[in-house]
Design an enzyme around this catalytic site. Sequence first.
Site, PDB file in Angstrom:
ATOM      1  N   GLY A  91       0.816  -1.199   0.000  1.00  0.00           N
ATOM      2  CA  GLY A  91       0.000   0.000   0.000  1.00  0.00           C
ATOM      3  C   GLY A  91       0.856   1.258   0.000  1.00  0.00           C
ATOM      4  N   GLY A 126      -0.483  -4.637   1.633  1.00  0.00           N
ATOM      5  CA  GLY A 126      -1.833  -4.450   1.125  1.00  0.00           C
ATOM      6  C   GLY A 126      -2.261  -5.512   0.145  1.00  0.00           C
ATOM      7  CD  GLU A 178       2.987  -5.205   7.016  1.00  0.00           C
ATOM      8  OE1 GLU A 178       2.248  -5.164   6.008  1.00  0.00           O
ATOM      9  OE2 GLU A 178       3.585  -6.246   7.390  1.00  0.00           O
ATOM     10  CG  ASP A 211      -1.863  -3.249   7.853  1.00  0.00           C
ATOM     11  OD1 ASP A 211      -0.953  -3.868   7.255  1.00  0.00           O
ATOM     12  OD2 ASP A 211      -2.386  -2.207   7.394  1.00  0.00           O
TER      13      ASP A 211
END
Length: 557
Positions: free
Chosen positions: A175, A226, A249, A257
């Site tokens: 992302g 993402g 991450e 996430d």
Amino acid sequence: MLQQQAARRGGGTWSSKHSACQPAEHEAPGLPGHRGLQRAEGPSVTSRKCCTSMLFSKSIASRAGLASAVASRSCRPTFAAMPLRAKIIGQQAPISTQAAAKLFAPVEGDEPEDVLFNSLYNLRSIELNRPAKYNALNGSMIRKIAPRLLEWERSDMANVIVIKGSGEKAFCAGGDVAALAKQNAQGPEGIKKSVDYFGLEYKLNHLIATYTRPYVAFLDGFTMGGGVGLSIHAPFRIATEKTVFAMPETKIGFFPDVGASFFLPRMPGQVGTYLGLTSAILEGVQVYYAGIATHYLHSSSLPALESRLAELTPKDYWTMDQRLSVINDTIEEFSTGLPWNQPIQIGGAVRDAIDRCFKYDKIDEIIAALKEEAAQPSVQVWAKRTLEELTKRSPTSLHVTLRQMRLGKTWDIAQTFKREHQMAAKFMKSHDFNAGVKALLIEKEKNGPAKWNPASLDEIAPGANISEDYFKNDPETPLLELLNDRSYEQYPYNKFGLPNDHDVQELVTKGNFTKEKLLAHFTETKRGKEGLQLAVVDVLRRKCEVEKGSEYIKWKE
């Protein structure tokens, strides 16, 4: 040719380039700004390796949205009962078409063709179309994908959804976190925009996780961050020889996430904790062996598979299980074997060491265990490399992620995205996220690596709980409202991949299984799935033993 066939048989592939300059036959209801030809069910429009470390650097940069980021066959349905592993709570999608149109309305700066939508008979496809940026996910793409999925879910003609990436290198490498860090630097207003972005992303992730149409993800290339959120919660996830998976991450001062709180803790043993903390990379068939992918095919077979899936015509009275079984059988038709020279990466002695080291609830205990493993010849190289990688990660991210892995196993799928939204809001205000993204992705470490706060794991006092605040609600962030009220505590259709520790344990604990009988059982129920015996034998070696005075195997305590 496929487009011509589709036109003759009622399918279609249309480009927004044309619909933008020609009047559309119908306005797509509830999708302002998305014009084009419409079929009965709703819109079907086109809104159309150097070294491993370099590949990883490029793919994580893609999460930041940077350009430098890296014959028809018969198929018989199976009508045998296939019980669900989880109860799905809630079945209605409360958001209306009008509400979805408002929520996902295009904004200034959205790219017109960063996502392509196509129709071919009973199949609807989503193609992420930013190949120069490794199909990095951004708000513009989310605002196109989510309402289209909602429209297709209401359609009787959309029988299978395929999501894929354009280009030769990536499904979706992440992302746009670089843009988020730049927004955060603008103050509270910028931070709010970043938090809102995560809200949209997690709404889409939850929609995919609870989708009522068969959903197939082609993980052909980089699949990180993402991109994992767009695929991991689907019943079918197809890896190829080009797949590169990671959750990177902690390397940028963030936390895993897009639903990682749900899927990582539910992986066998401590594999999920290991992947979440270390950002370890899995490539090609290893993504399949680890259970991230449910199938492994050669990339050259994907177009033919997509065409074959489009020809499937399920009966109206088929259950979701029956529909998925037919799709599973169809995918298996295209299997051409696994690489013969690639043993299971997360298996054998390394897998044993992962379970020993990452079972602890404190980072310092994990570090101590890894140091002990570094003295063992069989896993010495792995242990030293893992220690080195952990020392480079954000100390705050490591502590938050470890607690996330322990708490996430108790969250249902809806709670997962609501909790992660609150966590993301905290991270947008944090030092480490903004410093990590700036140093690694914006400045590309020209001014050195990120300066974390605290700077290292050694600076954290024994017993200090630096993760606690990240699991409290952010007073400035409302609880996330999802697109539907569906939830579950275990994946309901999680049965199409290779057998894992959980599957073997379930059978062994019932008793009266020899090794040969167990292998024969899985071979029959999984219909000789590629890699099955290799996977089951690895579990048996690690987790089972023969009972004394008997030929039957038992699960080790």
